[in-house]
Design a protein around this motif. Sequence first.
Motif, PDB file in Angstrom:
ATOM      1  N   GLU A 297       5.690   1.383 -77.367  1.00  0.00           N
ATOM      2  CA  GLU A 297       5.075   0.476 -76.397  1.00  0.00           C
ATOM      3  C   GLU A 297       5.652   0.687 -75.005  1.00  0.00           C
ATOM      4  O   GLU A 297       4.920   0.680 -74.010  1.00  0.00           O
ATOM      5  N   PHE A 298       6.972   0.855 -74.909  1.00  0.00           N
ATOM      6  CA  PHE A 298       7.599   1.071 -73.603  1.00  0.00           C
ATOM      7  C   PHE A 298       7.045   2.328 -72.927  1.00  0.00           C
ATOM      8  O   PHE A 298       6.798   2.345 -71.724  1.00  0.00           O
ATOM      9  N   LEU A 299       6.903   3.405 -73.704  1.00  0.00           N
ATOM     10  CA  LEU A 299       6.496   4.690 -73.139  1.00  0.00           C
ATOM     11  C   LEU A 299       4.985   4.899 -73.165  1.00  0.00           C
ATOM     12  O   LEU A 299       4.489   5.923 -72.692  1.00  0.00           O
ATOM     13  N   ASN A 300       4.274   3.930 -73.743  1.00  0.00           N
ATOM     14  CA  ASN A 300       2.809   3.995 -73.817  1.00  0.00           C
ATOM     15  C   ASN A 300       2.345   5.275 -74.527  1.00  0.00           C
ATOM     16  O   ASN A 300       1.466   5.988 -74.043  1.00  0.00           O
ATOM     17  N   ILE A 301       2.981   5.564 -75.670  1.00  0.00           N
ATOM     18  CA  ILE A 301       2.591   6.694 -76.497  1.00  0.00           C
ATOM     19  C   ILE A 301       2.334   6.181 -77.912  1.00  0.00           C
ATOM     20  O   ILE A 301       2.642   5.032 -78.228  1.00  0.00           O
ATOM     21  N   SER A 360       0.972   7.051 -99.152  1.00  0.00           N
ATOM     22  CA  SER A 360       0.206   8.152 -98.550  1.00  0.00           C
ATOM     23  C   SER A 360      -0.766   7.622 -97.501  1.00  0.00           C
ATOM     24  O   SER A 360      -0.945   8.235 -96.437  1.00  0.00           O
ATOM     25  N   LEU A 361      -1.374   6.492 -97.802  1.00  0.00           N
ATOM     26  CA  LEU A 361      -2.307   5.878 -96.855  1.00  0.00           C
ATOM     27  C   LEU A 361      -1.593   5.494 -95.565  1.00  0.00           C
ATOM     28  O   LEU A 361      -2.119   5.697 -94.455  1.00  0.00           O
ATOM     29  N   LEU A 362      -0.375   4.979 -95.704  1.00  0.00           N
ATOM     30  CA  LEU A 362       0.397   4.596 -94.523  1.00  0.00           C
ATOM     31  C   LEU A 362       0.734   5.815 -93.672  1.00  0.00           C
ATOM     32  O   LEU A 362       0.583   5.799 -92.445  1.00  0.00           O
ATOM     33  N   VAL A 363       1.176   6.891 -94.326  1.00  0.00           N
ATOM     34  CA  VAL A 363       1.513   8.113 -93.587  1.00  0.00           C
ATOM     35  C   VAL A 363       0.273   8.672 -92.892  1.00  0.00           C
ATOM     36  O   VAL A 363       0.317   9.068 -91.716  1.00  0.00           O
ATOM     37  N   TYR A 364      -0.856   8.678 -93.593  1.00  0.00           N
ATOM     38  CA  TYR A 364      -2.082   9.229 -93.006  1.00  0.00           C
ATOM     39  C   TYR A 364      -2.543   8.408 -91.794  1.00  0.00           C
ATOM     40  O   TYR A 364      -2.832   8.959 -90.732  1.00  0.00           O
ATOM     41  N   THR A 365      -2.598   7.101 -91.944  1.00  0.00           N
ATOM     42  CA  THR A 365      -3.115   6.273 -90.846  1.00  0.00           C
ATOM     43  C   THR A 365      -2.185   6.276 -89.637  1.00  0.00           C
ATOM     44  O   THR A 365      -2.644   6.227 -88.493  1.00  0.00           O
ATOM     45  N   LEU A 366      -0.871   6.340 -89.897  1.00  0.00           N
ATOM     46  CA  LEU A 366       0.095   6.325 -88.792  1.00  0.00           C
ATOM     47  C   LEU A 366       0.205   7.676 -88.106  1.00  0.00           C
ATOM     48  O   LEU A 366       0.164   7.773 -86.875  1.00  0.00           O
ATOM     49  N   ASN A 370      -3.708   8.209 -86.290  1.00  0.00           N
ATOM     50  CA  ASN A 370      -3.241   7.513 -85.079  1.00  0.00           C
ATOM     51  C   ASN A 370      -3.814   6.103 -84.944  1.00  0.00           C
ATOM     52  O   ASN A 370      -4.223   5.676 -83.870  1.00  0.00           O
ATOM     53  N   TRP A 371      -3.835   5.383 -86.053  1.00  0.00           N
ATOM     54  CA  TRP A 371      -4.221   3.977 -85.998  1.00  0.00           C
ATOM     55  C   TRP A 371      -3.131   3.181 -85.296  1.00  0.00           C
ATOM     56  O   TRP A 371      -1.990   3.631 -85.175  1.00  0.00           O
ATOM     57  N   PRO A 373      -0.189   0.762 -85.256  1.00  0.00           N
ATOM     58  CA  PRO A 373       0.777   0.583 -86.351  1.00  0.00           C
ATOM     59  C   PRO A 373       0.562  -0.687 -87.165  1.00  0.00           C
ATOM     60  O   PRO A 373       0.678  -0.667 -88.398  1.00  0.00           O
ATOM     61  N   GLY A 374       0.265  -1.793 -86.495  1.00  0.00           N
ATOM     62  CA  GLY A 374       0.073  -3.044 -87.224  1.00  0.00           C
ATOM     63  C   GLY A 374      -1.093  -2.969 -88.192  1.00  0.00           C
ATOM     64  O   GLY A 374      -1.002  -3.413 -89.348  1.00  0.00           O
ATOM     65  N   LYS A 375      -2.188  -2.377 -87.742  1.00  0.00           N
ATOM     66  CA  LYS A 375      -3.365  -2.242 -88.604  1.00  0.00           C
ATOM     67  C   LYS A 375      -3.064  -1.316 -89.776  1.00  0.00           C
ATOM     68  O   LYS A 375      -3.432  -1.604 -90.922  1.00  0.00           O
ATOM     69  N   ALA A 376      -2.363  -0.209 -89.506  1.00  0.00           N
ATOM     70  CA  ALA A 376      -1.990   0.720 -90.578  1.00  0.00           C
ATOM     71  C   ALA A 376      -1.103   0.029 -91.610  1.00  0.00           C
ATOM     72  O   ALA A 376      -1.273   0.208 -92.826  1.00  0.00           O
ATOM     73  N   GLY A 377      -0.146  -0.763 -91.134  1.00  0.00           N
ATOM     74  CA  GLY A 377       0.745  -1.482 -92.036  1.00  0.00           C
ATOM     75  C   GLY A 377       0.010  -2.468 -92.912  1.00  0.00           C
ATOM     76  O   GLY A 377       0.275  -2.573 -94.123  1.00  0.00           O
TER      77      GLY A 377
END
Length: 650
Positions: A297-301, A360-366, A370-371, A373-377
């Motif tokens: 969030e700080f670096l906007n990446i 695996s779903l968590l790794v893929y979405t994150l 590039n979902w 993070p909150g939605k992926a979690g």
Amino acid sequence: MSDDYIITSKFRTLGGAPSALLRGLLYALTLLGAVWALEIHHSLAWAFFKEQYLGLFLALGLGSIFLGVKARREERGDKVPWYDWLLAGGGFVVGLYVTVLYPTIAYRLGVLSPDRWLLGGLAVFLILEATRRIAGWGLVWCAVPCILYAKFAYLFPGLLYARGSSWERIATYLYLDASGILGLPLNVAASIIVAFIFFGRALYAVGGDKFLTDVALKIMGRYRGGAAKVAVVSSSLFGTVSGSAVANVAVDGAITIPMMKRTGYPPHIAAAIEAVASNGGQIMPPVMGAAAFLIAEFLNISYGEVALAAAIPACLYFLALFTQVDLEAAKHGLVGLPTEQIPKFQTMMRRGWVFVIPLSLLVYTLMIANWEPGKAGMVAVIATFLVGALQKETRPTFRAILASIEETGQTLLDIVVVTALAGLVIGALQLSGLTFKLSLLLVTVTGGNVLFLLALTAVVCILLGMSLPTTVVYITLAVLVGPALTQLGIVPLAAHLFLFYFGMLSLITPPDCLATYTAAAIAHSDFWKTGWTGMRLGIAAYIVPFVFALHPALILKGTTEEIIVAIATSAIGVILLGIGCAGYLFRPLGWAKRGVLWLAALLLLLPSWGGVWLMIDAAGGVLGLLFLLWEWNRSAARDAPLAQPNSSGP
């Protein structure tokens, strides 16, 4: 102090209506965060400001704290005193005021009306008091001077001088501005961290913790020192779902520390291995500690970029730990675990295949899709409960699901108050203008020497981390020191990862190292011996951040050739460093030989900018190789008589 470390004695044990009310608030806190993380609000017919959500989240958090946490440790805790009912009501007022009226407030933020500064003053007081109850006076005394400086900055000389602000302006700014209480730290906690805490609890509810331990046993159990290697692997796996060192020690250490002691590891070494491995969980992708989400969030990446950059340093951390764990086993003559204690692959996967899906779903979405993070979690949480229901052995009961929701809410209380307090600190420093002046002051004090500034920053991180959570240490120094590091030419992502690493190192650095203290308590070992052993085992974490700060190829910033050379030389250097720290290879090593290994490791770990630096790396590699060949040859010559049938050698 850990971001989610909860001392159970500080919580009340209520009954009747107050207990039901508190439980309802904890449910609401978790489910509200889950709904927001899933971005359901985007489908609503009306606009809903982020600050309105944060106000409601803060209201539920403060209300729960004043109902559920004792005002004093000696309090009996079986009922809620009258003044805590008032404080809980105050928490709801300051939060719901923002939730209900923010659409109007947003267009008139500069107005200092009595209702705003009075409620702002109340909000500041409630957050300070909630912090005192949750985390003690240390955090409070870090925040109060920042607020006082915003008022009395005109009394300071030189660069520290500023005009100062009125109490009304300070209270209103801290309460309602996006740089204050409702700022980035609370937003990350309420939008992202809640999902990953919930994911960890969901995995426990369906027995995922047993599966992770079985995976570690299957991978490492049969090798020498297998119990310790199981601890390292399982703790890193737990870290991917909890991101908390102390939680890892408490959950995983209760299994692995007794297992290590039974196989022959001394208690202080067993405790140190668990503490260091658990601490590494904070830096191990795909799910790192809470501060990693703040870096994004700080670096906007994207968070995926942060996790990818942290992957190689995290592997080097565990490589140094594995090297020492293996050599400690060789030194003490320890063997692997008995075959009957190692789970069979078919049995393990027949029960545990369902856990591969959410992970695996968590790794893929994150990392790939590039979902957010909150939605992926949260998608991983839903998947965990759904796949858990497919088998009788993993099917969660309704009570277990409710317990996971309640435990998530209880864990969130620490996060809510710490991030709200961090907002107070950041807001006060920005209002006073100190954040813009401090980087100039630091560059001036260090004479523009980047290595001196990094060393000074590392010491400050560890010292602050002895009394503050990793998240607060990172936030504070990201605001105060981060600009100075980037001003001297350090890549922003490398600078922020440097702060993150050294903030979490306080958890294994004596005297105030909570992860080590927890592990030592489980192992019944001497705290100081455990602490110093933990520093030795985690040695890579004290060195590698300097390497990637000065040479960002180690965080995958550079050409392909630079990255390959940086990874190869650093990996060899870390192995040699681990051998030197363990003091054993094929036989015990004296201090002179350990010094040779440390020199070779240092030459290999020095950043490679080309030319003479590559020659220095090559010199380190040759020195290390010659040493290993010498020791192997001497060891073979010593053991040769033992291999002869009629030998009477020793």
